[in-house]
Every structure is written in structure tokens, then in C-alpha cells.
Scaffold this motif. Structure first.
Motif, PDB file in Angstrom:
ATOM      1  N   SER A   1      25.284  45.020  10.194  1.00 55.02           N
ATOM      2  CA  SER A   1      24.291  46.056  11.051  1.00 55.02           C
ATOM      3  C   SER A   1      24.199  45.346  12.499  1.00 55.02           C
ATOM      4  O   SER A   1      23.595  44.255  12.447  1.00 55.02           O
ATOM      5  N   GLY A   2      24.301  45.960  13.521  1.00 53.73           N
ATOM      6  CA  GLY A   2      23.865  45.876  14.818  1.00 53.73           C
ATOM      7  C   GLY A   2      22.398  46.109  15.021  1.00 53.73           C
ATOM      8  O   GLY A   2      21.633  45.641  16.182  1.00 53.73           O
ATOM      9  N   GLU A   3      22.074  46.986  14.095  1.00 56.50           N
ATOM     10  CA  GLU A   3      20.526  47.386  14.317  1.00 56.50           C
ATOM     11  C   GLU A   3      19.724  46.473  14.168  1.00 56.50           C
ATOM     12  O   GLU A   3      18.640  46.379  15.146  1.00 56.50           O
TER      13      GLU A   3
ATOM     14  N   ILE B   1      28.869  48.392   5.854  1.00 57.61           N
ATOM     15  CA  ILE B   1      28.602  48.752   7.193  1.00 57.61           C
ATOM     16  C   ILE B   1      27.464  49.579   7.207  1.00 57.61           C
ATOM     17  O   ILE B   1      27.503  50.654   6.620  1.00 57.61           O
ATOM     18  N   GLY B   2      26.322  48.967   7.469  1.00 53.94           N
ATOM     19  CA  GLY B   2      24.843  49.913   7.368  1.00 53.94           C
ATOM     20  C   GLY B   2      24.003  49.106   6.413  1.00 53.94           C
ATOM     21  O   GLY B   2      24.226  48.700   5.513  1.00 53.94           O
ATOM     22  N   ASN B   3      23.044  48.859   7.202  1.00 50.02           N
ATOM     23  CA  ASN B   3      21.912  48.156   6.149  1.00 50.02           C
ATOM     24  C   ASN B   3      20.773  48.933   5.743  1.00 50.02           C
ATOM     25  O   ASN B   3      19.411  48.621   5.571  1.00 50.02           O
ATOM     26  N   GLY B   4      21.144  50.440   5.813  1.00 48.30           N
ATOM     27  CA  GLY B   4      19.938  51.418   5.444  1.00 48.30           C
ATOM     28  C   GLY B   4      19.844  51.449   4.013  1.00 48.30           C
ATOM     29  O   GLY B   4      20.389  50.517   3.204  1.00 48.30           O
ATOM     30  N   VAL B   5      19.036  52.130   3.380  1.00 45.78           N
ATOM     31  CA  VAL B   5      19.008  52.396   2.144  1.00 45.78           C
ATOM     32  C   VAL B   5      20.171  52.478   1.240  1.00 45.78           C
ATOM     33  O   VAL B   5      20.257  51.978   0.032  1.00 45.78           O
ATOM     34  N   THR B   6      21.063  53.136   1.784  1.00 45.58           N
ATOM     35  CA  THR B   6      22.410  53.400   1.018  1.00 45.58           C
ATOM     36  C   THR B   6      23.154  52.213   0.750  1.00 45.58           C
ATOM     37  O   THR B   6      23.537  51.668  -0.286  1.00 45.58           O
TER      38      THR B   6
END
Length: 423
Positions: free
Chosen positions: A32-34, A6-11
Motif C-alpha cells: 500500500s502506498g497510502e 495490493i491494498g491494506n484496507g479491511v478486505t
């Protein structure tokens, strides 16, 4: 085996690539919904200022994800059923998983000010915040930014580039003096004001004024002074985004509590990056790290753990860097932490745009600050690890210089001044 992230940032993205390298046959989903694709969050300001397009902030071509067999799901996760190992999605039903990584990052702080939910009031963290900023600046002539730090000064530079009159309102006596030593903080005060940006220090926000139509038209300080504005930027830092797990049995503190291998209190659920609060295992101490490089480093560790390896996170030597108002800033190691027995050497150029701080003990160098100068990461880190004596650092300071060719070199002046301080 299916790993959901859950989350497509750098981590999250770093963890996914690490798992794929070690487990070529597993199914990996990034949710990711962003945005559909991973992008560089620190580059949001450059999109707004016209230095980059959104496409240029994506480190990978769009077909990279297909080639790596990394499934991208554009949706918001609204719930976690840890018993059934199922995620509820806002638009797409449900997704099952075998292992889950929560990498939901941070969210901008809101401290309960009256009027903080009015139109024209916003933070700057997400892609949605950037889109909102484009709308908010259309009718903005004056802006007030509440809170200092890197996000605040970046937002100020963004608005200033549009010829918007900007005023900082900070509760500290000097900009960012909760992080920077006094001299570097005073240097920032000087640069901010020299750029034509207002700076009101030692003052708290009391309320944000409603224009009668649900939009901000000014702020009131704790001293009952009014500053008119059409946009209020709230940048008093960020906090771990734990909204998704608040109603679950996953244990939280300030962030999602994890061990040094990023296990949460629930089997097969992990958390890493800005949202994670790491137990150090020493006297109940915990650690939250919220900069880009620690997010990447945590992603590498948790990716290996998810892939089946036994690893524990080692944060290494602290490092951070930024560029704002044409000022380069870099810090390495322990600066401003009041380490027992520490000593400081500080040099500042008369133009108040270049400075160097060395922090050391009798055992050797422990930290550096560079303002307006660029230093080589690997050199500074090596000197700290090797506990080089401060005299050695001064004698070899030129080796750390990372400024481009034809930039002015300040080492003779710096070394001469700092050696005098040693005497």
C-alpha cells in the motif's frame, strides 16, 4: 508460495490474516502506498474532529504484522505483468508473486465539472484526502458540499465542527432519497437544517469558479446562482478503483469482474472488496458492495480461496449502520427495494429524531430501518432468516433494543402505534 495483496484496507488485511491462519509457511506481502499500517477508514472523521488519534484508529499494534510474518511494503503498484507474475512498484523496483489479490477499494467520483481540479476541491475517502483537508480548511470560512450520502454528511459534520459555514448542494429533492424511504429522508432534511447546515435540493452543480490563481472561490448552480466558498467537497458517491488494471487484459465492467470465488479473468489473480464486481451467474447480473462489513466478509472468503479451499461468497442479510449529527442509523434486510407484496409500518417520534420502519410480506419480516435508536444485529437478522410474522416482531420488539442502560425506551409507544396501523 508467495501471495501478494495490493491494498491494506479491511478486505486485503482480512484476507491476509485468513491465509496466514490456514497456510502458516507461505510468504504474504501487503502492498500500500497510502499507509504502512492498516487503519479504520470510517474513523477518518473522528481524527479530524479530535475524537481519536491516527494511532487509535489502527486495530492492531505495529508489531502485530511482524509476529504474524505479514510483510508490509509501503509503495504504489504501477503495473501488473501477469505473464511473468510480477508487480512493478513506484519506488522499490519489482515484486514477483504466485497468487495476487487486488483490493484497491474505491475512489471518489468526479463527474467532469469545470473547475473540479482546482485547489480547494476534494473528496473524502483516503488518508491523503484527510491530509489535504487539514490544508484546505486553514483559509476556509465557507464550504459547499456537492452530493449527498454518508460521506457528504460526515464531511459536513467535520467542517461544521470547525465553525465553517456549510451548504449542501444535492440534485435529489430530499437528502439521500435514492437510498432512504421518503419519511427517513425528510427526517434527515430536518436534522441537517436544525444543525445550521444549509441544504439546497433539486439543484445540480454547473461549475466551480476559479479565483484567478488556480483556487476555488465559489460554485455556480445549474440555475446560474453563485455560492461563495473557499472549499468544495465533492461527495457524489464512490466508484470501484480499477485504475491499475485498465491497460491490462483483466476483464472489467464497472469494477474488476470476478466470480463468486473472486477469480478474475486471469489465472491466479483475484479481486475483492470495493473494487470488485461480482457476477451472480443469474441472467448476467452483477453486484458491487461498498460498505465495511461486506469488505470484511469478502476478505474472509477470498482468503480461504487463496489458501486452497473451495468457497463461494454468500453476502447474507444486508446490513449497514452509521452515526452522523448525533443520529444513529441502522438498516437490515430489504428496505426501499419495492419487493413484490411488501407492506410497511412506520413510526416517527414527534421530536423527528427517532423512527422505526418494519418491512414485511405475508411470508414474514424482510427489513428494518432504525433512526435514532440502536437495535441488536443478531436479533434482527435472525427474525429475517426465520421469516417471523410482523405480529411476532411487534410482540418481541423490546428484545432487539441495544441502547445503553438509562436511555429512554420507546417500545410501548412504537408497538402501540404500529399495531394500530396493522388494524
Amino acid at each position: 508460495m508467495h501471495v501478494a495483496i495490493i491494498g491494506n484496507g479491511v478486505t486485503g488485511v482480512t484476507a491476509a490474516m485468513r491465509i496466514r491462519r490456514k497456510q502458516p509457511d507461505w510468504r504474504i506481502s501487503i502492498i500500500s502506498g497510502e499507509s504502512t499500517h492498516h487503519f479504520s477508514r470510517p474513523a477518518l472523521m473522528y481524527i479530524f474532529m479530535g475524537h481519536m488519534t491516527f494511532q487509535q484508529t489502527k486495530p492492531f499494534e505495529d508489531d502485530f504484522w511482524h509476529r504474524q510474518r505479514l510483510e508490509l511494503i509501503r509503495d504504489w503498484v504501477t503495473g501488473i505483468d501477469h505473464d511473468r507474475k510480477t508487480l512493478t512498484l513506484h519506488n522499490s523496483g519489482a515484486v514477483s508473486y504466485d497468487k495476487l489479490l487486488i483490493a484497491t477499494g474505491s475512489k471518489s467520483n468526479k463527474l467532469g465539472w469545470p473547475g473540479q481540479d482546482l485547489k480547494g476541491v476534494q473528496g473524502l475517502y483516503s488518508l491523503m484526502d484527510l491530509r489535504l483537508l487539514y490544508e484546505n480548511v486553514k483559509e476556509t470560512r465557507q464550504a459547499v458540499i456537492v452530493g449527498g450520502g454518508l460521506i457528504g454528511i460526515e464531511l459536513a459534520e467535520m467542517l461544521h465542527s470547525r465553525n465553517i459555514e456549510v451548504t449542501f448542494l444535492i440534485r435529489e429533492d430530499s437528502y439521500w432519497d435514492n437510498i432512504l424511504p421518503s419519511e427517513e429522508s425528510q427526517m434527515l432534511n430536518h436534522i441537517i437544517r436544525e444543525e445550521g447546515i444549509g441544504l439546497v435540493t433539486g439543484t445540480n452543480l454547473k461549475e466551480i469558479v476559479d479565483d484567478g490563481n488556480g483556487r476555488a472561490c465559489g460554485i455556480i448552480t445549474e440555475f446560474d446562482e453563485r455560492i461563495d466558498c473557499q472549499l468544495v467537497g465533492l461527495t457524489p458517491g464512490v466508484t470501484p478503483n480499477t485504475d491499475l488494471v485498465k491497460e491490462s487484459i483483466i476483464e472489467t465492467g464497472r469494477g474488476i469482474l470476478v466470480d463468486r470465488s473472486f477469480h478474475t479473468s486471469v489465472p491466479d489473480i483475484y479481486a475483492a472488496g470495493d473494487c470488485a464486481e461480482i457476477r451472480n451467474g443469474i441472467g448476467g447480473e452483477t453486484m458491487i458492495q461498498q460498505v465495511w462489513y461486506t469488505g470484511k466478509k469478502q476478505g474472509e472468503t477470498v482468503g480461504d480461496v487463496l489458501a486452497g479451499e473451495v468457497r463461494a461468497y454468500d453476502p447474507g442479510i444486508w446490513f449497514n449502520s452509521a452515526k452522523f449529527l448525533n443520529l444513529e442509523y441502522q438498516t437490515y434486510g430489504q428496505v426501499g427495494l419495492n419487493v413484490t407484496g411488501e407492506k410497511n409500518l412506520f413510526w416517527e417520534h414527534m421530536d423527528r429524531k427517532h423512527a422505526v420502519r418494519l418491512v414485511y410480506t405475508d411470508d414474514g419480516i424482510i427489513g428494518f430501518n432504525f433512526m435514532g435508536l440502536r437495535a441488536r444485529h443478531e436479533v434482527c437478522e435472525r427474525w429475517i432468516v426465520e421469516q417471523r410474522p410482523v405480529q411476532f416482531v411487534l410482540d418481541h420488539l423490546r428484545e432487539a433494543n441495544f441502547d445503553p442502560e438509562f436511555f429512554r425506551r420507546y417500545e410501548p409507544e412504537i408497538v402501540g402505534a404500529l399495531k394500530e396501523q396493522l388494524l
